[in-house]
Enzyme design. Structure first.
Site, short mmCIF file in Angstrom:
data_model
loop_
_atom_site.label_atom_id
_atom_site.label_comp_id
_atom_site.label_asym_id
_atom_site.label_seq_id
_atom_site.Cartn_x
_atom_site.Cartn_y
_atom_site.Cartn_z
CE LYS A 177 -12.81 6.91 -19.17
NZ LYS A 177 -12.77 8.37 -18.33
CG ASP A 230 -9.69 15.71 -16.21
OD1 ASP A 230 -9.28 14.55 -16.88
OD2 ASP A 230 -11.13 15.01 -15.68
CE1 TYR A 257 -16.55 10.56 -16.69
CE2 TYR A 257 -16.36 10.79 -14.63
CZ TYR A 257 -16.44 9.73 -15.51
OH TYR A 257 -16.32 8.67 -15.59
NE ARG A 267 -2.64 0.60 3.63
CZ ARG A 267 -2.48 0.99 4.74
NH1 ARG A 267 -1.72 2.55 4.07
NH2 ARG A 267 -2.14 0.39 5.84
C1 LIG Z 1 -13.64 8.71 -17.59
C2 LIG Z 1 -12.81 10.01 -17.03
C3 LIG Z 1 -13.11 10.59 -15.82
C4 LIG Z 1 -13.44 9.20 -14.04
O1 LIG Z 1 -11.98 8.21 -14.42
P1 LIG Z 1 -12.47 6.86 -14.27
O2 LIG Z 1 -11.01 6.13 -14.44
O3 LIG Z 1 -13.01 6.40 -14.93
O4 LIG Z 1 -12.89 6.94 -12.44
C5 LIG Z 1 -12.18 11.34 -14.79
N1 LIG Z 1 -12.66 12.90 -15.73
C6 LIG Z 1 -12.45 12.09 -17.33
C7 LIG Z 1 -12.17 13.40 -18.06
C8 LIG Z 1 -13.25 11.15 -17.82
O5 LIG Z 1 -13.30 11.04 -19.33
#
Ligand SMILES: *Cc1c(COP(=O)(O)O)cnc(C)c1O
Length: 405
Positions: free
Chosen positions: A205, A180, A108, A56
């Protein structure tokens, strides 16, 4: 624990392949083993054999992944988390009670829910604005505002934020800027090089890129953030497994190739949609008609537009639904950034939780289709989009004729 990336002078592709990928010192293995052990032996009390004690707190595969991300985001440190959402949560949890955050309106959906339904219970208040560059100055609450939260391009309307402009206002007031960068990936955009203090990703992603890992990461330069977030990474423990770190790191090594292919496909599809009589508008920052094309040219590598695009189809909600149900290569599904092309209708899927009025105010109409372009052959994807448009508009045309007769 994250060490300095040692490939900072190399090009992106060299860093993607080599940063955080040391050969095994005992076996010579070119690819690091997956270190599944949760605990590590000690020679004497408080004196571990190697650099690790308990997974961890730190794990070799997580360290390797974090080193690679730091190298690709021009950062000094990176910290991996169990998901993009837990990355957001940990950053918000690091703020003292009574803090205030300014965020772009079209963040998001999961971030929006965290901001409005979780952060407030911890005494952190969020203001949203659709015009961050113009509104930021007057939304700042002196002494209280600690963060500005940005997504560029936005989802699903692909609007851009001028990071330099926002960073200079935020920094003037002693506020940190978080970006982000999920939609662009580190290959297309490096927010830290445009004034951001922290860059976050849903690794799920583009970075992993193969739609088989949920994971997140934050990267930054400042040792104060490093200390604060490392502490929370360990204390909250929202961590990725060693296997997921290994998989995401493997995906990362081809990010530049996948990104180039996705951008090429998205650009070709956007241009094909631009000339289609059945399309109302195309939202894609990689081509000239985009209203903030100048920002894309300044902020994105080679002015690339990324692999995401949206468009409005004539024939309303029904046509948009029919389109997504009739593609043969694009899969109707949420998410993005994988090697396979996906399509969705945000109003009925990813953004269904937002009221119609609020949705339309940010341009998310019922007829809006979002595409995540994969790395298949460009020609096949264009033909797929064109045939699905034909089916969708024919069927709405037929339905209207039936209704009239
Ligand atoms: C999918 C996504 C998230 C969240 O990510 P997870 O891995 O699904 O928790 C945050 N910001 C954006 C722009 C995303 O496309």
């Amino acid at each position: 624990m994250t060490v300095h990336a040692n490939h900072n002078s190399s090009g992106f592709a060299t860093r993607a392949v080599h940063a955080g990928s040391p050969h095994d010192q005992t076996t010579g293995a070119v690819i690091p083993a997956i270190s599944l052990s949760t605990t590590f032996a000690q020679k004497s009390v408080g004196n571990p054999v190697g650099a690790y004690e308990y997974t961890r707190s730190a794990n070799p595969n997580r360290d390797n992944f974090e080193t690679a991300i730091a190298a690709l985001e021009n950062a000094r440190y990176a910290l991996a988390f169990a998901s993009g959402s837990s990355t957001t949560a940990v950053i918000l949890q690091s703020l003292p009670i009574g803090s205030h955050v300014v965020s772009v309106a079209d963040v998001y959906g999961g971030s929006h829910r965290y901001f409005t339904q979780v952060a407030n219970t911890h005494g952190v208040e969020i203001s949203f604005t659709p015009h961050l560059e113009d509104d930021l100055e007057k939304l700042i609450q002196p002494g209280k505002t600690k963060l500005v939260w940005v997504e560029t391009p936005s989802n699903p309307t692909l609007g851009l934020v001028d990071l330099r402009k926002v960073a200079s206002i935020a920094h003037y007031h002693g506020i940190s800027l978080v970006v982000d960068n999920t939609f662009c990936s580190p290959y297309v955009q490096n927010p830290l090089s445009h004034g951001a203090d922290i860059v976050v990703h849903s690794v799920t992603k583009y970075i992993n890129g193969h739609s088989d890992v949920i994971m997140g990461v934050a990267a930054f330069y400042c040792p104060v953030w490093k200390e604060r977030l490392t502490f929370l990474q360990n204390e909250i423990g929202a961590l990725p497994s060693a296997f997921d770190c290994w998989l995401a790191h493997r995906g990362l090594k081809t990010l530049h190739l996948r990104s180039q292919a996705a951008c090429k496909n998205a650009t070709a599809i956007a241009l094909a949609l631009e000339v289609s009589e059945d399309v109302i508008s195309v939202l894609y920052p990689g081509i000239e008609p985009h209203p903030q094309r100048d920002v894309a040219i300044r902020q994105h590598r080679d002015g690339m537009g990324g692999g995401m695009l949206s468009f409005r189809l004539k024939g309303g909600r029904i046509a948009a639904h029919e389109f997504c149900q009739n593609t043969k290569i694009f899969t109707l599904a949420e998410s993005l950034g994988g090697i396979e092309s996906l399509c969705e209708v945000p109003a009925g899927m990813t953004h269904a939780g937002i009221s119609e009025k609020e949705r339309e105010r940010s341009g998310v109409y019922d007829d809006l289709v979002r595409l995540s372009c994969g790395i298949e052959d460009t020609k096949d994807l264009i033909l797929d989009v064109q045939q699905a448009i034909k089916v969708a508009t024919n069927s709405t045309f037929n339905r209207r004729s039936i209704n009239r007769s």
